[in-house]
Design an enzyme around this catalytic site. Structure first.
Site, PDB file in Angstrom:
ATOM      1  N   GLY A  95       0.791  -1.218   0.000  1.00 39.43           N
ATOM      2  CA  GLY A  95       0.000   0.000   0.000  1.00 39.43           C
ATOM      3  C   GLY A  95       0.822   1.265   0.000  1.00 39.43           C
ATOM      4  NE  ARG A 146      -6.343  -3.736   3.310  1.00 42.52           N
ATOM      5  CZ  ARG A 146      -6.081  -4.279   4.491  1.00 42.52           C
ATOM      6  NH1 ARG A 146      -4.828  -4.263   4.964  1.00 42.52           N
ATOM      7  NH2 ARG A 146      -7.044  -4.850   5.208  1.00 42.52           N
ATOM      8  CD  GLU A 193      -2.943  -5.751   1.635  1.00 40.49           C
ATOM      9  OE1 GLU A 193      -2.752  -5.727   2.862  1.00 40.49           O
ATOM     10  OE2 GLU A 193      -2.451  -4.909   0.858  1.00 40.49           O
ATOM     11  CG  HIS A 209       0.203  -9.363 -28.835  1.00 41.65           C
ATOM     12  ND1 HIS A 209       0.583  -9.344 -30.167  1.00 41.65           N
ATOM     13  CD2 HIS A 209      -0.414  -8.178 -28.606  1.00 41.65           C
ATOM     14  CE1 HIS A 209       0.221  -8.196 -30.704  1.00 41.65           C
ATOM     15  NE2 HIS A 209      -0.385  -7.472 -29.784  1.00 41.65           N
ATOM     16  CE  LYS A 220       4.380  -7.100   7.621  1.00 39.36           C
ATOM     17  NZ  LYS A 220       3.710  -5.825   7.981  1.00 39.36           N
TER      18      LYS A 220
END
Length: 348
Positions: free
Chosen positions: A55, A149, A232, A248, A342
């Site tokens: 974010g 965010r 999120e 493509h 984390k």
């Protein structure tokens, strides 16, 4: 759905954070205007690299899109521990970390300083702000207390004010005012949980995997913002691509009819500034693919200036991601897998 019912699920207050985006827009600009940016001025124009994650990086992507067709110097966004080899004394590195403690961004900041780049910091506090104050670096301190965010109004206005200060971009007062008025109008309409276009779109996505398409240029970072907000806030996988590139390669992934295709909801973000051939490609691709997908939904940007048009769909996407969480019975704010990641990384 009533507001009381919605708030019972939204314990983290994501509804209020999105509803207050117009206020962030006003406050963020005023706050950045008051920041002491030292000797930064139009004469200090140089290539700009925004170093950030999640974010805290998306504002850089939006700035890059706005600058693409008019800025006299390039804007690049780096989501990494490392910086490109070309970054050096003639580069401005904007260190963007809402918490001020994002490890990848701190590593990039260290490298930028070693290479003697001009470093500007945008953070609420943490190690980034501590170091900026200790070393006399120019900085913009954002208000805290939000999920990164949900603080885009602050982080984007900080980057836009900085871009104006160094002569990189000058949207003009009329563009700022149009964006604010449009955000106010859209926030009021889309905040009504009894029924609105964002809730309708979220309901269409409830049992499907979102597949976000758009043109390149102005809409490309909006496309990314939609996907990351869906991931999120709604806790759902979301994928996407841009025209003309997807014509493509990716279009061939729709060749074989399958039950999987019927689980996909294609959402196309359209803008009046899309290249005429991109507009033709979107229409032709729809004719080829719509029957294969679970649904095909197109949404148009609003406004005149690119800034307003960009923000109109950013704001809509934020609301769609919120309402999709609600209709699926998921609390939007918590990010348990990120928190767990984390924790594991902190163990060594």
């Amino acid at each position: 759905m009533t507001l009381d019912e919605l708030r019972r699920l939204d314990a983290g207050g994501m509804y209020d954070a999105i509803r207050q985006f117009p206020r962030q827009w006003r406050e963020g600009r005023a706050h950045a205007d008051r920041a002491d940016l030292g000797g930064l001025r139009a004469g200090s124009l140089r290539p700009v690299l925004v170093a950030g994650m999640g974010g805290s990086a998306i504002g850089g992507d939006l700035l890059r899109a706005l600058a693409l067709e008019s800025a006299p110097a390039p804007v690049v966004v780096s989501r990494s521990y490392r910086l490109p080899a070309w970054v050096g004394a003639e580069t401005m590195v904007v260190v963007s970390s809402y918490s001020g403690d994002t490890e990848e961004t701190l590593a990039a900041m260290d490298e930028a300083l070693r290479r003697r780049a001009t470093v500007v910091c945008v953070a609420t506090g943490g190690q980034v702000l501590d170091r900026a104050q200790r070393e006399g670096l120019p900085f913009i301190q954002m208000p805290g207390g939000l999920q990164p965010r949900a603080a885009l109004g602050y982080s984007l206005t900080a980057l836009l004010v900085l871009a104006e200060r160094i002569g990189l971009l000058d949207p003009g007062e009329a563009a700022w005012q149009e964006a604010e008025a449009l955000l106010e109008e859209r926030a009021a309409a889309l905040a009504n949980p009894a029924g609105n276009p964002a809730l309708d779109l979220a309901t269409a996505l409830r049992d499907r995997l979102p597949w976000i398409y758009s043109g390149e240029g102005l809409m490309e970072p909006v496309n990314l913002r939609w996907r990351t907000q869906l991931q999120e806030n709604s806790k759902t996988l979301a994928a996407g691509n841009v025209f003309p590139e997807l014509n493509h390669n990716e279009i061939m992934g729709w060749q074989q009819p399958s039950d999987l295709h019927k689980r996909l909801a294609v959402v196309v973000l359209r803008d009046r500034g899309d290249h005429p051939r991109v507009q033709r490609r979107i229409a032709t691709t729809r004719a080829l693919l719509e029957a294969r997908a679970g649904c095909w939904i197109e949404v148009e940007s609003r406004g005149t200036h690119p800034l307003a048009r960009l923000l109109s769909l950013v704001h809509l996407g934020d609301w769609v991601s919120f309402y999709l969480a609600v209709v699926r019975g998921v609390e939007p704010t918590p990010i348990p897998l990120i928190d767990l990641l984390k924790e594991r990384l902190a163990e060594g």
